[in-house]
Design a protein around this motif. Structure first.
Motif, mmCIF file in Angstrom:
data_model
loop_
_atom_site.group_PDB
_atom_site.id
_atom_site.type_symbol
_atom_site.label_atom_id
_atom_site.label_comp_id
_atom_site.label_asym_id
_atom_site.label_seq_id
_atom_site.Cartn_x
_atom_site.Cartn_y
_atom_site.Cartn_z
ATOM 1 N N ALA A 131 61.695 162.900 94.864
ATOM 2 C CA ALA A 131 60.624 162.240 94.290
ATOM 3 C C ALA A 131 59.550 161.754 95.433
ATOM 4 N N LEU A 132 58.338 162.040 95.259
ATOM 5 C CA LEU A 132 57.459 161.448 96.127
ATOM 6 C C LEU A 132 56.843 160.145 95.593
ATOM 7 N N ALA A 133 56.379 159.197 96.401
ATOM 8 C CA ALA A 133 55.859 157.872 96.084
ATOM 9 C C ALA A 133 54.571 158.166 95.412
ATOM 10 N N PRO A 134 54.497 157.066 94.245
ATOM 11 C CA PRO A 134 53.220 157.305 93.552
ATOM 12 C C PRO A 134 52.034 157.347 94.507
ATOM 13 N N CYS A 135 51.081 158.070 94.221
ATOM 14 C CA CYS A 135 49.688 158.067 94.947
ATOM 15 C C CYS A 135 49.073 156.859 94.928
ATOM 16 N N SER A 136 48.617 156.283 96.112
ATOM 17 C CA SER A 136 47.916 155.206 96.319
ATOM 18 C C SER A 136 46.703 155.415 96.735
ATOM 19 N N LEU A 137 45.565 155.181 95.904
ATOM 20 C CA LEU A 137 44.079 155.536 96.115
ATOM 21 C C LEU A 137 43.470 154.547 97.071
ATOM 22 N N VAL A 138 44.104 153.465 97.419
ATOM 23 C CA VAL A 138 43.629 152.585 98.513
ATOM 24 C C VAL A 138 42.961 152.978 99.685
ATOM 25 N N ASP A 139 43.912 154.007 100.192
ATOM 26 C CA ASP A 139 43.168 154.567 101.546
ATOM 27 C C ASP A 139 42.077 155.432 101.553
ATOM 28 N N LEU A 140 41.510 155.634 100.319
ATOM 29 C CA LEU A 140 40.700 156.245 99.932
ATOM 30 C C LEU A 140 39.240 155.799 99.208
ATOM 31 N N GLN A 141 39.530 154.564 98.995
ATOM 32 C CA GLN A 141 38.371 153.784 98.389
ATOM 33 C C GLN A 141 37.405 153.723 99.028
ATOM 34 N N SER A 164 52.509 161.636 107.827
ATOM 35 C CA SER A 164 53.455 161.083 107.178
ATOM 36 C C SER A 164 53.604 161.821 105.703
ATOM 37 N N ILE A 165 54.853 161.320 105.206
ATOM 38 C CA ILE A 165 55.221 161.924 103.925
ATOM 39 C C ILE A 165 54.282 161.253 102.772
ATOM 40 N N GLY A 166 53.824 160.152 103.121
ATOM 41 C CA GLY A 166 52.735 159.566 102.338
ATOM 42 C C GLY A 166 51.378 160.205 102.245
ATOM 43 N N GLN A 167 50.875 160.660 103.408
ATOM 44 C CA GLN A 167 49.763 161.495 103.459
ATOM 45 C C GLN A 167 50.012 162.704 102.700
ATOM 46 N N VAL A 168 51.291 163.367 102.669
ATOM 47 C CA VAL A 168 51.553 164.502 102.054
ATOM 48 C C VAL A 168 51.732 164.518 100.466
ATOM 49 N N SER A 169 52.265 163.131 100.025
ATOM 50 C CA SER A 169 52.048 162.731 98.746
ATOM 51 C C SER A 169 50.556 162.899 98.058
ATOM 52 N N THR A 170 49.991 162.111 98.975
ATOM 53 C CA THR A 170 48.371 161.693 98.364
ATOM 54 C C THR A 170 47.764 163.202 98.401
ATOM 55 N N LEU A 171 47.982 163.996 99.176
ATOM 56 C CA LEU A 171 47.275 165.422 99.161
ATOM 57 C C LEU A 171 47.684 166.110 98.028
ATOM 58 N N LEU A 172 49.245 166.233 97.768
ATOM 59 C CA LEU A 172 49.699 166.900 96.709
ATOM 60 C C LEU A 172 49.246 166.471 95.483
ATOM 61 N N SER A 294 41.855 175.061 96.738
ATOM 62 C CA SER A 294 41.724 174.811 98.181
ATOM 63 C C SER A 294 40.882 174.010 98.737
ATOM 64 N N GLN A 295 39.404 173.746 97.998
ATOM 65 C CA GLN A 295 38.549 172.849 98.261
ATOM 66 C C GLN A 295 39.116 171.256 98.295
ATOM 67 N N ALA A 296 39.931 171.045 96.797
ATOM 68 C CA ALA A 296 40.414 169.855 96.814
ATOM 69 C C ALA A 296 41.338 169.284 97.655
ATOM 70 N N PHE A 297 41.907 170.172 98.156
ATOM 71 C CA PHE A 297 42.802 169.852 99.393
ATOM 72 C C PHE A 297 42.012 169.524 100.684
ATOM 73 N N LEU A 298 41.068 170.354 100.898
ATOM 74 C CA LEU A 298 40.507 169.928 102.219
ATOM 75 C C LEU A 298 39.716 168.744 102.157
ATOM 76 N N MET A 299 39.049 168.620 101.086
ATOM 77 C CA MET A 299 38.324 167.304 100.892
ATOM 78 C C MET A 299 39.174 165.948 100.884
ATOM 79 N N ALA A 303 39.235 163.499 103.835
ATOM 80 C CA ALA A 303 39.054 161.710 103.528
ATOM 81 C C ALA A 303 40.203 160.970 104.170
ATOM 82 N N LEU A 304 41.547 161.747 104.445
ATOM 83 C CA LEU A 304 42.630 160.946 105.192
ATOM 84 C C LEU A 304 42.422 161.010 106.668
ATOM 85 N N GLY A 305 41.211 161.597 107.286
ATOM 86 C CA GLY A 305 41.280 161.647 108.500
ATOM 87 C C GLY A 305 42.137 162.727 109.269
ATOM 88 N N LEU A 306 42.160 164.047 108.549
ATOM 89 C CA LEU A 306 43.031 165.056 109.172
ATOM 90 C C LEU A 306 42.231 166.265 109.413
#
Length: 361
Positions: A131-141, A164-172, A294-299, A303-306
Motif C-alpha cells: 500500500a502506498l501512502a495517500p498522495c499529499s498535494l502539499v508539495d505541489l501547492q 523517495s517512495i513518497g515521490q513515487v506515490s505522488t507520481l503514480l 506520459s505528459q501527466a507523469f512528466l509534468m 513539479a517535484l523537482g525531478l
C-alpha cells in the motif's frame, strides 16, 4: 483496368481474403477467383468484359478503371495501411443533430455495458499488496503550472541519487491513480461502476485503457524490482525482481539511461478498447491516451523537482517478457522515467564526441 492500390491479401485457408483497407471491405476468394486475380495482377490488360469474375472484381472495387495516384508516403507500407485503414469510420447513419445523436449514443452505451466488463487486470498478482501512502498535494501547492510547462525538458544524464517512495506515490497517483478528489459524473446507464474511475488525463470512452508497470532501481523504501500498479487501491504488486538485463538493453540500446532510479512502462489494454469500440479507429486512441498519461507523469515529476526522460523505442519482445504480457491483448507502448541529474539534454559520452568533432580532433 488497374489493380486498386489500397488492397492487401491475407491467407486464410481455404480462402484468400482481399481487404480494401480504404473502404473497410473484405472478400473471401474461391480458388478460381484467386487464380484469376493473380493473372490480372501479372497482366491487367487481360481484363475481359465477358468474364463474370472480372466484372465482380470491378463491382468490388478490386479493379478500377483509372489509376489512383497514391499520396507521397516516405514510411513503409505498414504505416500507410495503418493510417488509411483507420480513417473514415464506417457508420450506417451519421446523426444530423444532437437530438439524433443522444439516443444512438445511449443505446450504444447500454449495448456495451450489457456485455461482460473486461477484468481490472489481465494477470493475477499476489494478494499481498504494497500500500502506498495517500498522495499529499502539499508539495505541489506552490508550483506554478506555467513554470512547470516551461521547466519540463528531456534529460539524458542521470546520477545514482535515489528518489523517495513518497515521490513515487505522488507520481503514480496523479498519473494513473483513480482520483478521490474527483466526483463521478452522472452516467446515462445503470452501470456506473464500469466507467466511474477518473484520472488526471483524458481517456477514450472513459475506459482508462492504460496500465503502469514500475521499473524500480533506486527508490528509498522500496526494493528493486518490477511492480504492477493497482490504481483502484493505490498499491503495488511485485511482478519480478529486477533482471540482470540493463534498462538500456530493454530500450533499444539507449544505455545512457542505465543509472535511472525509477521509470514507468505504460501499456494499453486493447481488450478494453475492443469492448466499447469495435473498429480499428480505436487503435489510434491507444497511442493518444498513452501520450496523455506520459505528459501527466512528466509534468508531475517536473513539479517535484525531478529530471525526466521518455522514449517509445522499446525492445518489445523483451519488455513483454519482463512484464509477463506475452501473447496478451495488453501491450507496452511507452516508457517514462525520472530522477536527479544535471539536466543535460545529451549524455556526457555523446557530448564528448560532439566536442571532439567540433574541435577537429
Amino acid at each position: 483496368m488497374y489493380i486498386n492500390p489500397n488492397l492487401f491479401i491475407l491467407a486464410r485457408p481455404p480462402h484468400q481474403v482481399v481487404w480494401n483497407y480504404e473502404r473497410h471491405t473484405q472478400f473471401e476468394l474461391e480458388l478460381n477467383y484467386s487464380s484469376r486475380l493473380a493473372q490480372l495482377i501479372s497482366d491487367p490488360s487481360q481484363f475481359d468484359t465477358d468474364n463474370p469474375i472480372d466484372i465482380d472484381f470491378v463491382n468490388a472495387d478490386i479493379l478500377v478503371v483509372a489509376p489512383k495516384e497514391p499520396i507521397e508516403w516516405k514510411w513503409d507500407e505498414l504505416s500507410r495501411i495503418f493510417h488509411i485503414g483507420t480513417k473514415n469510420i464506417p457508420c450506417e447513419r451519421v446523426p444530423q443533430d444532437v437530438n439524433e445523436w443522444a439516443p444512438l449514443y445511449l443505446q450504444h452505451c447500454n449495448d456495451v455495458l450489457s456485455s461482460p466488463t473486461p477484468p481490472a487486470r489481465l494477470k493475477t498478482y499476489p494478494v499481498e499488496r504494497i500500500a502506498l501512502a495517500p498522495c499529499s498535494l502539499v508539495d505541489l501547492q506552490d508550483v506554478s503550472l506555467a513554470q512547470t510547462l516551461v521547466s519540463r525538458s528531456t534529460s539524458r544524464a542521470f546520477s545514482e541519487h535515489a528518489i523517495s517512495i513518497g515521490q513515487v506515490s505522488t507520481l503514480l497517483y496523479l498519473t494513473l491513480g483513480y482520483l478521490d478528489e474527483r466526483s463521478c459524473v452522472h452516467m446515462p446507464t445503470n452501470h456506473r461502476d464500469a466507467l466511474s474511475a477518473r484520472r488526471s488525463s483524458p481517456s477514450g470512452g472513459g475506459l482508462n485503457a492504460c496500465e503502469g508497470y514500475l521499473y524500480v532501481r533506486n527508490v528509498t523504501g522500496l526494493e528493486a524490482g518490477v511492480y504492477a500498479y493497482h490504481p483502484d487501491e493505490h498499491a503495488l504488486s511485485l511482478v519480478r525482481p529486477l533482471p540482470d538485463t540493463r534498462l538500456g538493453q530493454l530500450l533499444c540500446g539507449q544505455h545512457f539511461i542505465n543509472p535511472l532510479p525509477f521509470g514507468l512502462f505504460i501499456t494499453s489494454r486493447f481488450d478494453k478498447l475492443w469492448w466499447k469500440y469495435e473498429h480499428s479507429r480505436a487503435y489510434r486512441m491507444a497511442f493518444v491516451e498513452t501520450g496523455h498519461v506520459s505528459q501527466a507523469f512528466l509534468m508531475v515529476a517536473t513539479a517535484l523537482g525531478l529530471n525526466t526522460w521518455l522514449t517509445g523505442a522499446l525492445a518489445d519482445r523483451q519488455v513483454e517478457c519482463l512484464l509477463g504480457l506475452e501473447d496478451t491483448p495488453e501491450q507496452p507502448l511507452f516508457f517514462v522515467g525520472c530522477g536527479h541529474g544535471d539536466g543535460q539534454v545529451h549524455c556526457n559520452e555523446l557530448m564528448a564526441l560532439v566536442n571532439r568533432q567540433d574541435s577537429g580532433t
